[in-house]
Design a protein around this motif. Structure first.
Motif, mmCIF file in Angstrom:
data_model
loop_
_atom_site.group_PDB
_atom_site.id
_atom_site.type_symbol
_atom_site.label_atom_id
_atom_site.label_comp_id
_atom_site.label_asym_id
_atom_site.label_seq_id
_atom_site.Cartn_x
_atom_site.Cartn_y
_atom_site.Cartn_z
ATOM 1 N N ASP A 473 0.807 -1.221 0.000
ATOM 2 C CA ASP A 473 0.000 0.000 0.000
ATOM 3 C C ASP A 473 0.839 1.270 0.000
ATOM 4 O OD1 ASP A 473 -2.259 -1.574 0.001
ATOM 5 O OD2 ASP A 473 -2.521 -1.501 2.185
ATOM 6 N N ASP A 474 2.002 1.209 0.584
ATOM 7 C CA ASP A 474 2.837 2.407 0.669
ATOM 8 C C ASP A 474 3.887 2.469 -0.439
ATOM 9 O OD1 ASP A 474 4.337 0.278 1.535
ATOM 10 O OD2 ASP A 474 5.321 1.388 3.169
ATOM 11 N N GLU A 477 4.478 6.017 -2.111
ATOM 12 C CA GLU A 477 5.263 6.940 -1.287
ATOM 13 C C GLU A 477 6.734 6.540 -1.270
ATOM 14 O OE1 GLU A 477 2.495 5.469 -0.398
ATOM 15 O OE2 GLU A 477 1.056 7.110 -0.156
ATOM 16 N N ARG A 478 6.990 5.228 -1.177
ATOM 17 C CA ARG A 478 8.380 4.775 -1.152
ATOM 18 C C ARG A 478 9.070 5.016 -2.494
ATOM 19 N NH1 ARG A 478 8.714 -0.709 -0.473
ATOM 20 N NH2 ARG A 478 6.471 -1.065 -0.558
#
Length: 625
Positions: A473-474, A477-478
């Protein structure tokens, strides 16, 4: 009411005893690793310690090590045969704890006869009749025997109360409904040195009863199998008899409730079946149909042959020791093939875990290659990045004449240091957006392909969860953080590489940023920094432009070094990002707890058991001579 008739003649020959001692061949087959118990009154057997000697101690150590190896080996992956391996491992652990280790530690303990058989075969009635007391409940409701009943002489009760044998069962002196209890009863008519254990039905409708019956039979020194004229050919008992034979367990049989008219036919057929299953040497006792007395006991004249046979066995310590050695040695010898089955299943688990992990790594290696190819083939120089680069450096006409006007372009960039603004922010954002999109698409493809690869594997399908088929899910952003970190690292490279250049020395942040952007554009080309025709066509000459800008500032070799280092730094970051994504899958197999060394550990433990058994046999043989 249970009925019986007259006994058939010529049956019920004792297995062991003064008149028919066990054969020398059987003694050789028995576990000669263990010395004979000391002579003396059998009444004191509960207080003696087995003089097993070093040989017995070594075998006990090896068995303890084997139990530890079995304990730590799990079969968590959903593979064919995994359930069977778990059941076998549980059975071996139980046999080691319930019988082998306590029996090896106390060879002089009373001989345990487990009375087992099918539902309604009359096991409890037979036990009550042999000890001449109602010690085990009987009835028409099935199952009658819910918790096992152990009957022994009052002189032997201390041994069974200690709980060394069948330690997982709670001792009780009153009948209980729970199958995990062992009801202890003393019978003065039963001689010391011998005990009967009335087990639940081997074909009980209650799963716990069937499992307990199998566990108790594995803890028997001698299995007294009780069947009837109507049920002696049932499949379940023969499966257990086959298992008992493979373990080397001493076996005797009682054919109960035989109609007199059918005695010869049924007995002959049963004898033939025993011979077919290599059990022809097992003693067979036949009890005809009859009427029990007021206490629910069989007539004494019918059970006398069986009671006399057990009486001689109880009175002869050498005969009891021979039975115990035969069963103990057979059980230890049978461990080898069983443990090899466990080791093979453990290897299959390890191989499956490795295969699943390799599918994960393969999927994310492909994702990494797709990023590397995108950096090489110039596809990132299209669209927004190209447009912003052209705005930043100059017009299309400038690109066409750039090679002859590098000096002028350099002066133009240096002039920009004086404060004239340029659209570097838009270019940097375009580069970031392009890279982030590439990383997200590559990660999504890797997750989908890896999930599909796992879905085709039985263990992988069981471990797969819906969220694994898509990136974390992230991830967005990463990925954005990765690109921003890379861009900063490129600027640091430019600053370090140009530290002794007047261009950078004079520079404000704009000069470093401008040169850094040129390095980023250069990275979006071949590793050797020699654009192919495809790259030039796709990028409209922007790669050549970036190269010339950098060469004008740093020189040819420094330019190659900058591009190579920046590319390597970016791919290293991509590797770490995809490693994090792959770790979601790898954590599933790691959490399962598969250890590639467990198969070898089991084999080594089994080898030590076999070696200890052989050494002890040689030692005992030498002492006997």
């Amino acid at each position: 009411m249970t009925t019986h008739g007259e006994p058939a003649t010529g049956l019920g020959t004792p297995l062991v005893g003064p008149e028919t001692p066990i054969a020398d061949a059987d003694r050789d087959q028995a576990d000669s690793t263990l010395r004979h118990p000391p002579a003396g009154d059998p009444a004191d057997t509960a207080d003696r310690v087995s003089p097993a000697g070093d040989a017995g101690t070594d075998l006990g150590w090896a068995l303890t090590r084997l139990r530890a190896a079995i304990d730590v080996t799990a079969y968590p992956l959903a593979l064919p045969g995994a359930d069977e391996a778990r059941q076998l491992g549980s059975a071996l652990r139980a046999q080691l704890a319930d019988y082998l280790l306590p029996r090896l530690a106390r060879l002089d303990a009373p001989l345990l006869v487990v009375v087992g058989g099918s539902t309604g075969a009359g096991k409890s009635t037979l036990v009550n009749s042999l000890v001449q007391a109602r010690v085990s409940s009987v009835g028409v409701l099935r199952p009658t025997t819910r918790s096992p009943v152990l009957v022994c002489s009052p002189l032997d009760s201390a041994w069974f109360r200690q709980g060394e044998l069948l330690p997982g069962l709670t001792r009780t002196t009153t009948p209980r409904e729970q199958p995990d209890t062992l009801h202890l009863v003393t019978a003065p008519a039963l001689p010391a040195g011998l005990a009967f254990l009335d087990a639940p039905d081997i074909d009980s409708v209650v799963d716990a009863n069937r499992a307990l019956a199998a566990q108790l039979l594995a803890a028997a020194d001698l299995w007294l199998f009780v069947t009837t004229a109507a049920r002696y050919a049932d499949a379940v008992p023969w499966e257990l008899l086959h298992t008992a034979r493979l373990r080397g367990t001493a076996i005797a049989l009682v054919l109960d409730r035989v109609p007199p008219a059918a005695a010869a036919e049924v007995t002959t057929h049963l004898a033939e079946m025993l011979a077919e299953h290599q059990l022809g040497a097992a003693p067979l006792f036949v009890l005809p149909e009859t009427v029990v007395d007021g206490q629910g006991l069989l007539p004494g004249r019918l059970t006398e042959p069986l009671r006399s046979w057990f009486g001689r066995l109880a009175a002869d310590s050498d005969a009891r020791a021979a039975v115990i050695r035969q069963t103990l040695d057979g059980a230890v010898a049978a461990l080898g093939p069983a443990v090899e089955s466990l080791a093979t299943a453990a290897d299959q688990q390890a191989n499956a875990a490795q295969a699943l992990d390799e599918r994960v790594r393969s999927g994310y290696r492909a994702a990494r290659r797709s990023v590397e190819e995108a950096l090489r083939d110039g596809r990132l120089l299209r669209g927004e990045v190209l447009a912003r680069w052209q705005e930043f450096v100059g017009t299309g006409e400038l690109f066409r004449t750039l090679e002859a006007r590098v000096g002028q372009l350099r002066d133009r960039i240096v002039a920009a240091v004086t404060g004239r603004p340029a659209p570097n922010t838009q270019l940097r954002s375009a580069i970031e957006s392009q890279l982030v999109t590439l990383l997200r698409e590559s990660a999504a493809t890797a997750a989908e392909q890896t999930a599909a690869a796992w879905q085709t594997h039985p263990a992988g399908a069981a471990l797969l969860t819906p969220e694994l088929s898509r990136p974390g899910d992230d991830l967005p952003e990463r990925a954005e953080r990765l690109v921003r970190d890379w861009q900063r690292s490129v600027l640091e490279l430019v600053r370090a590489q140009g530290g002794d250049k007047r261009f950078v020395a004079r520079s404000a942040a704009y000069a470093v940023n401008a040169t850094g952007l040129a390095v980023m554009i250069a990275v979006f080309a071949s590793t050797a920094f020699i654009p192919t025709g495809l790259e030039v066509a796709a990028a409209g000459g922007s790669t050549v432009a970036a190269q010339k800008v950098l060469e004008a500032i740093f020189g040819d070799q420094a330019t190659r070094t900058l591009a190579t280092r920046a590319r390597a730094e970016l791919l290293g970051m991509v590797d770490r990002l995809f490693d994090e994504e792959a770790a979601r899958y790898l954590a599933r197999t790691a959490t399962a707890g598969v250890d590639a060394s467990h198969g070898d550990q089991l084999r080594e433990a089994a080898r030590l058991v076999d070696a200890a058994r052989v050494d002890a046999a040689e030692t005992a043989g030498a002492e006997a001579r």
